[in-house]
Write a protein that holds these residues in place. Structure first.
Motif, PDB file in Angstrom:
ATOM      1  N   THR A 106      -5.644   1.735  43.924  1.00  0.00           N
ATOM      2  CA  THR A 106      -4.557   3.169  43.140  1.00  0.00           C
ATOM      3  C   THR A 106      -3.458   1.864  42.221  1.00  0.00           C
ATOM      4  N   ARG A 107      -2.680   1.264  43.684  1.00  0.00           N
ATOM      5  CA  ARG A 107      -1.437   0.472  43.171  1.00  0.00           C
ATOM      6  C   ARG A 107      -2.006  -0.841  42.330  1.00  0.00           C
ATOM      7  N   ASP A 108      -3.214  -1.382  42.259  1.00  0.00           N
ATOM      8  CA  ASP A 108      -3.968  -2.167  41.674  1.00  0.00           C
ATOM      9  C   ASP A 108      -4.040  -1.962  40.519  1.00  0.00           C
ATOM     10  N   SER A 109      -4.887  -0.538  40.371  1.00  0.00           N
ATOM     11  CA  SER A 109      -5.335  -0.053  38.734  1.00  0.00           C
ATOM     12  C   SER A 109      -4.229   0.476  38.251  1.00  0.00           C
ATOM     13  N   LEU A 110      -2.951   0.781  38.553  1.00  0.00           N
ATOM     14  CA  LEU A 110      -1.390   0.818  37.716  1.00  0.00           C
ATOM     15  C   LEU A 110      -0.894  -0.762  36.995  1.00  0.00           C
ATOM     16  N   ASP A 111      -1.191  -1.736  38.188  1.00  0.00           N
ATOM     17  CA  ASP A 111      -0.874  -2.718  37.695  1.00  0.00           C
ATOM     18  C   ASP A 111      -1.253  -3.483  36.239  1.00  0.00           C
ATOM     19  N   GLU A 112      -2.687  -3.243  36.889  1.00  0.00           N
ATOM     20  CA  GLU A 112      -3.699  -3.236  35.615  1.00  0.00           C
ATOM     21  C   GLU A 112      -3.742  -2.021  34.445  1.00  0.00           C
ATOM     22  N   VAL A 113      -2.957  -1.239  34.781  1.00  0.00           N
ATOM     23  CA  VAL A 113      -3.145  -0.894  33.217  1.00  0.00           C
ATOM     24  C   VAL A 113      -1.403  -0.972  32.522  1.00  0.00           C
ATOM     25  N   ARG A 114      -0.094  -1.219  33.308  1.00  0.00           N
ATOM     26  CA  ARG A 114       0.626  -2.280  32.751  1.00  0.00           C
ATOM     27  C   ARG A 114       0.883  -3.290  32.578  1.00  0.00           C
ATOM     28  N   ARG A 115      -0.250  -3.834  32.523  1.00  0.00           N
ATOM     29  CA  ARG A 115      -1.345  -5.250  32.400  1.00  0.00           C
ATOM     30  C   ARG A 115      -1.150  -4.934  30.807  1.00  0.00           C
ATOM     31  N   LEU A 116      -1.973  -4.329  30.546  1.00  0.00           N
ATOM     32  CA  LEU A 116      -3.154  -3.765  29.524  1.00  0.00           C
ATOM     33  C   LEU A 116      -1.876  -2.813  28.118  1.00  0.00           C
ATOM     34  N   VAL A 117      -1.163  -2.450  28.914  1.00  0.00           N
ATOM     35  CA  VAL A 117      -0.007  -2.206  27.833  1.00  0.00           C
ATOM     36  C   VAL A 117       0.485  -2.994  27.261  1.00  0.00           C
ATOM     37  N   ARG A 118       1.453  -3.815  28.607  1.00  0.00           N
ATOM     38  CA  ARG A 118       2.178  -5.130  27.901  1.00  0.00           C
ATOM     39  C   ARG A 118       1.293  -6.274  26.635  1.00  0.00           C
ATOM     40  N   ARG A 119      -0.075  -5.630  26.897  1.00  0.00           N
ATOM     41  CA  ARG A 119      -0.871  -6.414  25.604  1.00  0.00           C
ATOM     42  C   ARG A 119      -1.208  -5.560  24.151  1.00  0.00           C
ATOM     43  N   LEU A 120      -1.199  -4.063  24.749  1.00  0.00           N
ATOM     44  CA  LEU A 120      -1.220  -3.898  22.981  1.00  0.00           C
ATOM     45  C   LEU A 120       0.156  -3.856  22.281  1.00  0.00           C
TER      46      LEU A 120
END
Length: 319
Positions: A167-181
């Motif tokens: 879940t923590r890795d998935s949250l990091d991936e979501v945050r990375r997607l937010v930064r890209r968007l």
């Protein structure tokens, strides 16, 4: 002179010259025709046809140039024009075509600008929802998993710890997607900080070596120009990771009194001709939005260089 009269005049010159030669040249035609006379007549006909073809080619050259431009013109590469001198139908046709190209380029730039602004607004909305809804929900799940793991027996605790890490890795991936968007650092800290964060994140996730060469005293740019520079750098890095088979990338940002130039150069397999896929077309449309020039060329040693040159507003003279 109209096209009709131009062609008529060219043929009249050829036929008049041939008639004058027949009248004044000491040549007669026997019956039956002698071999030497036939050779002279055929040679004269050949000269007349060659002269007529050459004159017509000279007269119709503007039409050939116009046809070539019509088949190769690209609205994403503005400024392609033909020179039109004098009057007449051909010159008027070329001037009309140039005016049409000017209108089409302006309309394409305006429509692309509206589409890109709408795209950025949608990216901002999605990034906000990911941050507020998905990010907060996953954070709550992490806290719940932590409490459950603390109170769970040994074997179950280990399973919950694994789920917690996933879940923590998935949250990091979501945050990375937010930064890209929507790169929040671009709004908060400016272009150089945003590009630094982008390249560091790129190097971390791809393993490629990234070298940054940013000018220290960049001029102030409007938010739209900064966003275009950032998006072109982002797309160029993505292409380098996906297609270039590169080991390293150099990102430079320099400026002069008249321009700011961003260059992304990889040391990969290089290109013979850039394939105009969706990514490159998107970069060209973004370049049009700020009146910039995008060049995709082989790098000086090996690989590919993507260079975006943005003109700076002219400084008003101080009184």
């Amino acid at each position: 002179m109209s096209l009709f009269w131009r062609i008529f005049a060219l043929n009249a010159v050829v036929l008049g010259t041939a008639t004058a030669l027949l009248l004044w040249a000491p040549v007669t035609v026997s019956v039956p025709v002698l071999l030497t006379e036939a050779i002279i007549l055929l040679g004269g006909l050949a000269v007349m046809l060659v002269a007529n073809a050459a004159l017509l080619r000279w007269g119709l050259t503007p039409l050939d140039r116009l046809t070539r431009l019509m088949t190769t013109v690209d609205l994403l590469r503005p400024g392609q024009r033909l020179s039109a001198h004098g009057g007449g139908e051909l010159a008027e046709l070329i001037r009309t075509f140039n005016s049409m190209l000017e209108r089409l380029e302006q309309e394409r730039a305006a429509s692309s600008g509206r589409a890109l602004l709408a795209q950025e607004a949608e990216r901002r909305r999605i990034a906000q929802e990911l941050h507020d809804e998905v990010g907060q929900s996953m954070t709550a799940i992490l806290l719940g998993l932590k409490r459950a793991a603390d109170d769970a027996p040994g074997p179950l605790r280990e399973d919950l710890r694994e789920v917690q890490e996933i879940t923590r890795d998935s949250l990091d991936e979501v945050r990375r997607l937010v930064r890209r968007l929507r790169p929040g650092v671009l709004d908060d800290l400016g272009l150089v900080s945003a590009l630094t964060s982008l390249t560091e994140d790129f190097a971390t996730h791809t393993g490629l070596q990234v070298t940054r060469r940013f000018a220290a005293d960049l001029p102030a740019l409007d938010p739209e120009t900064e966003l275009v520079l950032y998006r072109v750098a982002q797309e160029s890095l993505t292409n380098a990771a996906r297609h270039a088979e590169a080991g390293g990338v150099v990102v430079t940002l320099e400026h002069s009194d008249a321009r700011v130039a961003l260059a992304v150069t990889d040391d990969g397999c290089g290109i013979k001709a850039p394939r105009e896929g969706a990514g490159i077309l998107g970069m060209r449309e973004r370049a049009l939005l700020v009146g910039a020039t995008l060049d995709i060329t082989p790098a000086p040693r090996a690989g590919t260089q993507v260079k975006l040159t943005v003109p700076l507003p002219r400084k008003q003279p101080t009184s």
